[in-house]
Design an enzyme around this catalytic site. Structure first.
Site, short mmCIF file in Angstrom:
data_model
loop_
_atom_site.label_atom_id
_atom_site.label_comp_id
_atom_site.label_asym_id
_atom_site.label_seq_id
_atom_site.Cartn_x
_atom_site.Cartn_y
_atom_site.Cartn_z
N LEU A 11 49.10 -30.09 40.51
CA LEU A 11 48.26 -30.80 39.53
C LEU A 11 46.77 -30.69 39.82
CD1 LEU A 11 50.38 -34.05 38.85
CD2 LEU A 11 50.56 -31.81 37.78
N CYS A 12 46.35 -29.68 40.60
CA CYS A 12 44.90 -29.57 40.87
C CYS A 12 44.16 -29.15 39.60
CB CYS A 12 44.61 -28.64 42.04
SG CYS A 12 44.87 -26.90 41.69
N PHE A 38 52.58 -18.41 38.95
CA PHE A 38 51.31 -18.61 38.24
C PHE A 38 50.32 -19.44 39.07
CE2 PHE A 38 54.53 -18.18 34.92
CZ PHE A 38 53.91 -17.43 33.93
N LEU A 42 44.07 -20.53 41.88
CA LEU A 42 42.76 -20.98 41.41
C LEU A 42 42.12 -19.81 40.68
CD1 LEU A 42 41.65 -22.82 44.69
CD2 LEU A 42 42.62 -23.84 42.61
N SER A 44 45.32 -10.08 37.37
CA SER A 44 44.20 -10.27 36.46
C SER A 44 43.44 -8.96 36.25
CB SER A 44 43.27 -11.32 37.07
OG SER A 44 42.00 -11.24 36.51
N TYR A 78 37.62 -13.94 43.78
CA TYR A 78 38.80 -14.24 42.96
C TYR A 78 39.58 -12.94 42.68
CZ TYR A 78 41.59 -14.99 38.76
OH TYR A 78 42.62 -14.99 37.86
N LYS A 113 43.42 -11.49 44.05
CA LYS A 113 44.53 -10.95 43.24
C LYS A 113 44.92 -9.56 43.73
CE LYS A 113 45.06 -14.34 40.38
NZ LYS A 113 46.29 -15.14 40.36
N PHE A 119 44.48 -10.14 30.54
CA PHE A 119 43.10 -10.04 30.10
C PHE A 119 42.57 -11.45 29.80
CE2 PHE A 119 41.69 -5.71 30.51
CZ PHE A 119 42.81 -5.22 31.16
N PHE A 123 25.96 -16.52 27.27
CA PHE A 123 25.28 -15.94 28.43
C PHE A 123 24.91 -14.47 28.17
CE2 PHE A 123 27.93 -19.37 30.24
CZ PHE A 123 26.90 -20.16 30.72
N1 LIG Z 1 43.37 -17.94 32.27
C1 LIG Z 1 42.89 -16.74 32.56
O1 LIG Z 1 41.88 -16.31 32.01
C2 LIG Z 1 43.62 -15.86 33.56
C3 LIG Z 1 43.39 -14.47 33.53
C4 LIG Z 1 44.02 -13.68 34.47
C5 LIG Z 1 44.87 -14.23 35.41
N2 LIG Z 1 45.08 -15.58 35.42
C6 LIG Z 1 45.97 -16.14 36.44
O2 LIG Z 1 47.06 -16.74 35.81
C7 LIG Z 1 47.52 -17.87 36.55
C8 LIG Z 1 47.57 -19.07 35.64
O3 LIG Z 1 46.29 -19.27 35.08
P1 LIG Z 1 45.96 -20.44 34.06
O4 LIG Z 1 44.86 -19.99 33.19
O5 LIG Z 1 47.19 -20.96 33.47
O6 LIG Z 1 45.34 -21.48 35.08
P2 LIG Z 1 45.65 -23.04 35.25
O7 LIG Z 1 44.64 -23.55 36.22
O8 LIG Z 1 45.75 -23.69 33.93
O9 LIG Z 1 47.09 -23.00 35.91
C9 LIG Z 1 47.31 -22.85 37.28
C10 LIG Z 1 48.20 -23.98 37.72
O10 LIG Z 1 48.49 -23.81 39.12
C11 LIG Z 1 48.38 -25.08 39.76
N3 LIG Z 1 48.08 -24.77 41.16
C12 LIG Z 1 46.98 -24.18 41.68
N4 LIG Z 1 47.12 -24.02 43.01
C13 LIG Z 1 48.35 -24.51 43.33
C14 LIG Z 1 49.08 -24.63 44.54
N5 LIG Z 1 48.56 -24.22 45.70
N6 LIG Z 1 50.32 -25.17 44.52
C15 LIG Z 1 50.87 -25.59 43.33
N7 LIG Z 1 50.21 -25.52 42.16
C16 LIG Z 1 48.97 -24.98 42.16
C17 LIG Z 1 47.28 -25.82 39.01
O11 LIG Z 1 47.39 -27.22 39.11
C18 LIG Z 1 47.53 -25.34 37.57
O12 LIG Z 1 48.43 -26.22 36.90
C19 LIG Z 1 46.55 -18.03 37.72
O13 LIG Z 1 47.11 -17.43 38.86
C20 LIG Z 1 45.32 -17.25 37.25
O14 LIG Z 1 44.60 -16.73 38.34
C21 LIG Z 1 44.48 -16.40 34.51
#
Ligand SMILES: NC(=O)c1ccc[n+]([C@@H]2O[C@H](COP(=O)([O-])OP(=O)(O)OC[C@H]3O[C@@H](n4cnc5c(N)ncnc54)[C@H](O)[C@@H]3O)[C@@H](O)[C@H]2O)c1
Length: 334
Positions: free
Chosen positions: A33-34, A80, A83, A124, A148, A152, A177, A217
Site C-alpha cells: 500500500l505504499c 507489478f 516504485l 518499462s 528507475y 528495470k 509504454f 514541460f
Molecule cells: N505506470 C507506468 O507508466 C508504468 C510504465 C512502465 C512500467 N511500469 C511498471 O509497472 C508496475 C506497476 O505500475 P503502476 O503504474 O501500476 O504503479 P502503482 O504505483 O500504481 O502500482 C505499484 C503497486 O506496487 C505496490 N508496491 C510497491 N513496492 C512494493 C513492495 N515492495 N511490496 C509490495 N507492494 C509494493 C504499491 O503500493 C502499488 O500498489 C511497476 O513495476 C512500474 O514500474 C509502470
C-alpha cells in the site's frame, strides 16, 4: 491454479486483476500500500462479483511470501510491485534498487525454492534510453538514462540468466509504454497516494479543480506541435496483454521480451485537446521549461506483440481520456 499478483492494488495490476477475474482465474493479491489503497480490494470484488484473498505486506518479506505460497497453490506470478518515479529514483537510487531489484530477487528466490517457474514482469520502455531509431523495437540497444530504468534493466538481466540456468523458467518481460485510462466500471483507475508524476492523473486533478493549471514541460521540442510525444496505451488493453502473455509462457518456456504499446505517438497538447473535446472540461495550461531527462518523443514497435501474443491495442486516445475522467468523477463522488 492460482496467480499471485504483487503490487496487486496498484494502477496497472488492479486492471490486470479485473481482466483475469473476469476470465475466471483464481488470484491472490499482495501489496504494501505504499502507492495504493486497501479499498481497491473491495472495489475489485464488487466489480467482478468474485471473492479473493489480499495480503498487506512487502514483496521483500520472505517469510510472508513463503506463507502466501503455502496457503495457496500458486502456479504463476505477475510481478507489478515496484516504485516508478523517475525523479525520485534520481534522488534516492538505493530505494529503487532495493525495492525494484531486491524485491524481485527475494520473490524469485522463494519461487525457485518452491518450484514455481512462471513469471511475468512489469518492465518499462525506459530501459531503452535515448532513441537510436524509432519506433523502439525489442532489439533496440538498452541504455537507461535514470536509476528507475536501470532497475528495470537489471531485473531483465537477472531474468535472462535465470531462464538460461533452468529450462523450467517461463518468463515474460513486458515493456510498457505509457498506460492511462480506467476500467469501464469506473470503480478502479489511477489514484496515486502522493502528487502524480504522470500527465494523465495530473490533468485529472486540474480538471477536478484540485490544481489551478497543468504545466507542460517544454513546447520547443522538434515535434509537430513542440510538446513531447508518447505512446499512450489504455490500461485495459495492457491488462489484456497480460492474459496473452500468461498463455504464451504456459505454452513456451524460456525468456520473452515484448513491448506493450500502440505503436502511435501522441503529443501532450493532443492529449489535452482530446480530453477537452470528449469531456467538455477545460484544462488551463502553463508552459514550463523542459524537464531534465525527458525525451522529445518515443513510441513502441508493436509488431512483436502482434506476432507472438496475437495482441494489439484497440482502444483510442478518446477512450483513454473519457474513462480516466469518468473514474475521477466516480471517485470524487464516493
Ligand atoms: N505506470 C507506468 O507508466 C508504468 C510504465 C512502465 C512500467 N511500469 C511498471 O509497472 C508496475 C506497476 O505500475 P503502476 O503504474 O501500476 O504503479 P502503482 O504505483 O500504481 O502500482 C505499484 C503497486 O506496487 C505496490 N508496491 C510497491 N513496492 C512494493 C513492495 N515492495 N511490496 C509490495 N507492494 C509494493 C504499491 O503500493 C502499488 O500498489 C511497476 O513495476 C512500474 O514500474 C509502470
Amino acid at each position: 491454479m492460482t496467480i499471485l499478483i504483487t503490487g496487486g492494488l496498484g494502477f496497472i495490476a488492479s486492471h490486470a486483476a479485473a481482466s483475469l477475474l473476469e476470465s475466471n482465474q483464481e488470484l491472490v493479491l499482495l501489496d504494501n500500500l505504499c502507492n495504493s489503497q486497501e479499498s481497491v480490494h473491495q472495489k475489485l470484488e464488487k466489480l467482478t462479483d468474485r471473492k479473493f484473498p489480499f495480503y498487506r505486506g512487502d514483496v521483500r518479506d520472505k517469510k510472508l511470501l513463503r506463507k502466501i505460497f503455502s496457503d495457496h497453490s500458486i502456479t504463476a506470478v505477475m510481478h507489478f510491485a515496484g516504485l516508478k518515479s523517475v525523479a525520485e529514483s534520481v534522488k534516492d537510487p538505493l530505494l529503487y534498487f532495493d525495492n525494484n531489484v531486491g524485491g524481485t530477487i527475494t520473490l524469485l528466490e522463494v519461487m525457485q525454492e518452491l518450484g514455481v517457474y512462471q513469471f511475468i514482469f512489469s518492465s518499462s520502455a525506459t530501459v531503452y534510453g535515448v532513441p537510436e531509431y524509432l519506433p523502439y523495437d525489442e532489439s533496440h540497444p538498452t541504455k537507461p538514462i535514470n536509476p528507475y530504468g536501470q532497475s528495470k534493466l537489471q531485473v531483465e538481466a537477472i531474468l535472462k540468466d535465470l531462464a538460461a540456468s533452468d529450462s523450467r523458467w517461463a518468463i515474460a518481460c513486458l515493456r510498457y509504454f505509457n498506460p492511462v485510462g480506467a476500467h469501464p466500471s469506473h470503480l478502479i483507475g489511477e489514484l496515486p497516494n502522493d502528487q502524480p508524476n504522470n500527465l494523465m492523473p495530473f490533468m485529472m486533478q486540474v480538471a477536478a479543480k484540485q490544481r489551478p493549471f497543468l504545466t507542460v514541460f517544454g513546447n520547443d521540442y522538434e515535434t509537430a506541435d513542440g510538446t513531447g510525444e508518447r505512446d499512450y496505451i489504455h490500461v485495459m488493453d495492457l491488462a489484456e496483454g497480460h492474459e496473452k502473455a500468461l498463455a504464451l509462457i504456459q505454452k513456451t518456456p524460456g525468456m520473452h521480451i515484448i513491448n506493450l504499446g500502440t505503436g502511435k505517438p501522441h503529443s501532450v497538447l493532443e492529449l489535452v485537446r482530446t480530453f477537452e473535446k470528449v469531456t467538455g472540461e477545460s484544462i488551463p495550461m502553463q508552459i514550463g521549461k523542459r524537464r531534465d531527462g525527458d525525451l522529445p518523443v518515443y513510441y513502441a514497435s508493436a509488431d512483436k506483440a502482434k506476432d507472438v501474443l496475437q495482441w494489439q491495442a484497440t482502444r483510442t486516445l478518446a477512450d483513454m481520456c473519457l474513462s480516466s475522467w469518468q473514474f475521477q468523477l466516480q471517485h470524487l463522488s464516493s
